[in-house]
Design an enzyme around this catalytic site. Structure first.
Site, PDB file in Angstrom:
ATOM      1  N   ASP A   1      38.523  52.007 -15.999  1.00  0.00           N
ATOM      2  CA  ASP A   1      37.956  51.374 -15.018  1.00  0.00           C
ATOM      3  C   ASP A   1      37.043  51.623 -14.094  1.00  0.00           C
ATOM      4  O   ASP A   1      36.808  53.029 -14.323  1.00  0.00           O
ATOM      5  CB  ASP A   1      39.585  51.215 -13.990  1.00  0.00           C
ATOM      6  CG  ASP A   1      39.486  50.173 -12.739  1.00  0.00           C
ATOM      7  OD1 ASP A   1      38.798  49.179 -13.029  1.00  0.00           O
ATOM      8  OD2 ASP A   1      40.297  50.163 -11.945  1.00  0.00           O
ATOM      9  N   GLY A   2      36.436  50.861 -12.941  1.00  0.00           N
ATOM     10  CA  GLY A   2      35.482  51.432 -12.248  1.00  0.00           C
ATOM     11  C   GLY A   2      33.933  51.253 -12.587  1.00  0.00           C
ATOM     12  O   GLY A   2      32.942  51.557 -12.129  1.00  0.00           O
TER      13      GLY A   2
ATOM     14  N   TRP B   1      30.986  51.678  -9.987  1.00  0.00           N
ATOM     15  CA  TRP B   1      29.737  52.586 -10.598  1.00  0.00           C
ATOM     16  C   TRP B   1      28.563  51.859 -10.352  1.00  0.00           C
ATOM     17  O   TRP B   1      27.498  52.269  -9.595  1.00  0.00           O
ATOM     18  CB  TRP B   1      30.031  52.925 -11.747  1.00  0.00           C
ATOM     19  CG  TRP B   1      28.907  53.851 -12.496  1.00  0.00           C
ATOM     20  CD1 TRP B   1      28.864  55.097 -12.264  1.00  0.00           C
ATOM     21  CD2 TRP B   1      27.927  53.437 -13.086  1.00  0.00           C
ATOM     22  NE1 TRP B   1      27.692  55.660 -12.976  1.00  0.00           N
ATOM     23  CE2 TRP B   1      26.865  54.550 -13.565  1.00  0.00           C
ATOM     24  CE3 TRP B   1      27.510  52.193 -13.693  1.00  0.00           C
ATOM     25  CZ2 TRP B   1      25.788  54.647 -14.145  1.00  0.00           C
ATOM     26  CZ3 TRP B   1      26.324  52.204 -14.490  1.00  0.00           C
ATOM     27  CH2 TRP B   1      25.495  53.484 -14.799  1.00  0.00           C
TER      28      TRP B   1
ATOM     29  N   ASN C   1      42.133  39.507 -16.690  1.00  0.00           N
ATOM     30  CA  ASN C   1      40.749  39.659 -16.306  1.00  0.00           C
ATOM     31  C   ASN C   1      39.954  38.282 -16.622  1.00  0.00           C
ATOM     32  O   ASN C   1      38.892  38.062 -16.341  1.00  0.00           O
ATOM     33  CB  ASN C   1      40.070  40.668 -17.235  1.00  0.00           C
ATOM     34  CG  ASN C   1      40.602  42.070 -16.944  1.00  0.00           C
ATOM     35  OD1 ASN C   1      40.495  42.839 -17.646  1.00  0.00           O
ATOM     36  ND2 ASN C   1      40.683  42.338 -15.552  1.00  0.00           N
TER      37      ASN C   1
ATOM     38  N   HIS D   1      29.056  47.719 -17.011  1.00  0.00           N
ATOM     39  CA  HIS D   1      29.936  47.269 -18.245  1.00  0.00           C
ATOM     40  C   HIS D   1      29.239  47.781 -19.516  1.00  0.00           C
ATOM     41  O   HIS D   1      29.763  48.323 -20.314  1.00  0.00           O
ATOM     42  CB  HIS D   1      30.131  45.728 -18.388  1.00  0.00           C
ATOM     43  CG  HIS D   1      30.972  45.187 -17.618  1.00  0.00           C
ATOM     44  ND1 HIS D   1      32.339  45.954 -17.099  1.00  0.00           N
ATOM     45  CD2 HIS D   1      30.911  44.229 -16.367  1.00  0.00           C
ATOM     46  CE1 HIS D   1      33.106  45.066 -16.316  1.00  0.00           C
ATOM     47  NE2 HIS D   1      32.146  44.285 -15.835  1.00  0.00           N
TER      48      HIS D   1
ATOM     49  N   LEU E   1      49.456  50.744 -13.075  1.00  0.00           N
ATOM     50  CA  LEU E   1      49.433  50.464 -14.689  1.00  0.00           C
ATOM     51  C   LEU E   1      48.299  49.091 -14.834  1.00  0.00           C
ATOM     52  O   LEU E   1      47.864  49.109 -16.169  1.00  0.00           O
ATOM     53  CB  LEU E   1      50.581  50.517 -15.383  1.00  0.00           C
ATOM     54  CG  LEU E   1      51.209  51.858 -15.571  1.00  0.00           C
ATOM     55  CD1 LEU E   1      52.677  51.362 -16.032  1.00  0.00           C
ATOM     56  CD2 LEU E   1      50.585  52.609 -16.295  1.00  0.00           C
TER      57      LEU E   1
ATOM     58  N   ARG F   1      26.910  44.515 -11.702  1.00  0.00           N
ATOM     59  CA  ARG F   1      28.278  44.921 -12.335  1.00  0.00           C
ATOM     60  C   ARG F   1      27.971  44.827 -14.114  1.00  0.00           C
ATOM     61  O   ARG F   1      28.697  45.728 -14.596  1.00  0.00           O
ATOM     62  CB  ARG F   1      29.365  43.740 -12.095  1.00  0.00           C
ATOM     63  CG  ARG F   1      29.819  43.743 -10.823  1.00  0.00           C
ATOM     64  CD  ARG F   1      30.871  42.808 -10.575  1.00  0.00           C
ATOM     65  NE  ARG F   1      32.169  43.006 -11.456  1.00  0.00           N
ATOM     66  CZ  ARG F   1      32.878  43.839 -11.071  1.00  0.00           C
ATOM     67  NH1 ARG F   1      33.069  44.673 -10.039  1.00  0.00           N
ATOM     68  NH2 ARG F   1      34.075  44.101 -11.967  1.00  0.00           N
TER      69      ARG F   1
ATOM     70  N   GLU G   1      52.999  60.430 -20.085  1.00  0.00           N
ATOM     71  CA  GLU G   1      52.360  61.361 -18.697  1.00  0.00           C
ATOM     72  C   GLU G   1      51.291  60.584 -18.117  1.00  0.00           C
ATOM     73  O   GLU G   1      50.390  60.047 -18.987  1.00  0.00           O
ATOM     74  CB  GLU G   1      51.984  62.763 -19.070  1.00  0.00           C
ATOM     75  CG  GLU G   1      53.001  63.487 -19.632  1.00  0.00           C
ATOM     76  CD  GLU G   1      54.100  64.052 -18.538  1.00  0.00           C
ATOM     77  OE1 GLU G   1      53.707  64.239 -17.430  1.00  0.00           O
ATOM     78  OE2 GLU G   1      55.292  64.035 -19.088  1.00  0.00           O
TER      79      GLU G   1
ATOM     80  N   SER H   1      45.169  40.414 -19.467  1.00  0.00           N
ATOM     81  CA  SER H   1      45.453  39.144 -19.767  1.00  0.00           C
ATOM     82  C   SER H   1      45.084  38.431 -18.458  1.00  0.00           C
ATOM     83  O   SER H   1      45.006  37.355 -17.903  1.00  0.00           O
ATOM     84  CB  SER H   1      46.779  38.850 -19.989  1.00  0.00           C
ATOM     85  OG  SER H   1      47.724  39.677 -19.320  1.00  0.00           O
TER      86      SER H   1
HETATM   87  C1  IPE Z   1      42.442  47.113 -15.558  1.00  0.00           C
HETATM   88  O1  IPE Z   1      41.496  46.965 -14.555  1.00  0.00           O
HETATM   89  C2  IPE Z   1      42.234  46.552 -16.880  1.00  0.00           C
HETATM   90  C3  IPE Z   1      40.965  47.291 -17.567  1.00  0.00           C
HETATM   91  C4  IPE Z   1      40.635  48.313 -17.528  1.00  0.00           C
HETATM   92  C5  IPE Z   1      40.784  46.246 -18.928  1.00  0.00           C
HETATM   93  P1  IPE Z   1      41.586  45.972 -13.724  1.00  0.00           P
HETATM   94  O2  IPE Z   1      40.141  46.336 -12.589  1.00  0.00           O
HETATM   95  O3  IPE Z   1      41.378  44.841 -14.206  1.00  0.00           O
HETATM   96  O4  IPE Z   1      42.605  46.281 -12.651  1.00  0.00           O
HETATM   97  P2  IPE Z   1      43.034  46.020 -11.152  1.00  0.00           P
HETATM   98  O5  IPE Z   1      42.672  44.516 -11.015  1.00  0.00           O
HETATM   99  O6  IPE Z   1      42.351  46.856 -10.442  1.00  0.00           O
HETATM  100  O7  IPE Z   1      44.708  46.358 -11.090  1.00  0.00           O
HETATM  101  C1  IPE Z   2      36.741  47.903 -15.838  1.00  0.00           C
HETATM  102  O1  IPE Z   2      35.837  48.063 -14.939  1.00  0.00           O
HETATM  103  C2  IPE Z   2      36.261  46.977 -16.791  1.00  0.00           C
HETATM  104  C3  IPE Z   2      37.228  45.939 -16.976  1.00  0.00           C
HETATM  105  C4  IPE Z   2      38.249  45.789 -16.311  1.00  0.00           C
HETATM  106  C5  IPE Z   2      36.980  44.848 -18.016  1.00  0.00           C
HETATM  107  P1  IPE Z   2      35.985  46.862 -13.478  1.00  0.00           P
HETATM  108  O2  IPE Z   2      35.063  45.875 -14.088  1.00  0.00           O
HETATM  109  O3  IPE Z   2      37.389  46.685 -13.394  1.00  0.00           O
HETATM  110  O4  IPE Z   2      35.187  47.797 -12.363  1.00  0.00           O
HETATM  111  P2  IPE Z   2      35.637  47.902 -11.156  1.00  0.00           P
HETATM  112  O5  IPE Z   2      37.203  48.235 -10.823  1.00  0.00           O
HETATM  113  O6  IPE Z   2      35.357  46.244 -10.327  1.00  0.00           O
HETATM  114  O7  IPE Z   2      34.943  49.073 -10.232  1.00  0.00           O
HETATM  115 MG    MG Z   3      38.828  47.365 -12.101  1.00  0.00          MG
END
Ligand code: IPE
Ligand code: IPE
Ligand code: MG
Length: 256
Positions: free
Chosen positions: A20-21, A25, A68, A37, A195, A33, A207, A66
């Site tokens: 995530d993030g 970033w 996203n 990626h 999660l 964005r 863990e 699911s």
């Molecule tokens: C979790 O990240 C899904 C993946 C890393 C693929 P999200 O960015 O979708 O999660 P939420 O929306 O913050 O819970």
């Molecule tokens: C995780 O990064 C990648 C996917 C969920 C596909 P994010 O796209 O969720 O990044 P943030 O959470 O918006 O920073």
């Molecule tokens: Mg995210």
């Protein structure tokens, strides 16, 4: 969480990562964005190779949930293109490194370009015995459990399964990767303490380790730190610590 001062447990054999993030970033650097990626895809390569060097049996990466699909169409399309490109460009390297590619999720909803590359990578790397890299794409933990329930229900309706005899192992045998090694550690980058529908069934006694570091900046040192912390944890699985005082009544107490 109970921590011991020294590393006392064996290292994890199966790690799942909620990557995530990427978006945050990129925003911090004034980038779109999509740049996040792309940088995230480079981290996947680095971390996969490091995990294989460390001797992990399986690394499961949460690539697309699911939920996203609710993102803007342009971002979803970009992610699908990146998956296809990653699968194509990494195929040889996975093969060379003895890494077997597998996938979990509802695959029928994925575009053909991703499905074709997935099929080619799974076929090419199927004998990889060093480590399994499992990508969770269009994956949802609830969907996985629902799909397993459907399979069990179909067998019950056909008279091949007694509903009263269903045990946890029967459901586990219907999950997307039935031979998945036990999940030892879940890492989440970018700080969220949830999660997000990742490996719900398998997470029962995994863990958890959360870092503020966003996925594009996650590196070998971060993974080493997560594993060192894991090895200091005491996993009790509902039992008692190894050094717990024996609480059974002594024979004299029973007599008295
Ligand atoms: C979790 O990240 C899904 C993946 C890393 C693929 P999200 O960015 O979708 O999660 P939420 O929306 O913050 O819970
Ligand atoms: C995780 O990064 C990648 C996917 C969920 C596909 P994010 O796209 O969720 O990044 P943030 O959470 O918006 O920073
Ligand atoms: Mg995210």
């Amino acid at each position: 969480m109970s921590e011991r001062p020294a590393e006392t447990s064996p290292g994890p054999r199966h790690i799942g990562i909620i990557m995530d993030g990427n978006g945050r970033w990129a925003r911090r650097l004034g980038l779109p964005r999509s740049a996040g990626h792309r940088a995230g895809a480079r981290t996947v390569r680095r971390i996969t190779e490091h995990a294989a060097r460390l001797g992990l049996r399986q690394l499961t990466l949460y690539a697309f949930s699911s939920e996203n699909w609710s993102r803007p169409e342009g971002e979803v399309r970009l992610l699908m293109r990146l998956f296809a490109r990653y699968l194509r460009s990494e195929r040889e390297r996975l093969l060379r490194n003895g890494i077997r590619l597998r996938v979990i999720g509802r695959l029928d909803a994925l575009p053909a370009l991703v499905l074709d590359e997935l099929a080619a990578s799974m076929e090419a790397t199927r004998h990889g015995a060093r480590m399994t890299l499992c990508l969770a794409i269009n994956y949802g933990g609830r969907n996985e459990i629902v799909d397993a329930c459907r399979a069990l229900a179909a067998r019950a309706v056909a008279g091949k399964l007694d509903p009263d005899a269903i045990e946890a192992e029967d459901l586990a045998a219907c999950l997307y990767q039935p031979d998945m090694p036990p999940l030892d550690l879940i890492i989440r980058t970018a700080g969220e303490m949830r999660l997000s529908n990742f490996l719900l069934w398998q997470a029962a006694y995994a863990e958890l380790w959360v870092t503020e570091v966003p996925w594009p900046e996650f590196d070998a040192d971060c993974l080493d730190r997560a594993i060192a912390d894991f090895r200091r944890r005491e996993r009790r699985f509902g039992g008692l610590p190894a050094d717990a005082p024996d609480l059974r009544p002594s024979p004299t107490a029973l007599r008295g």
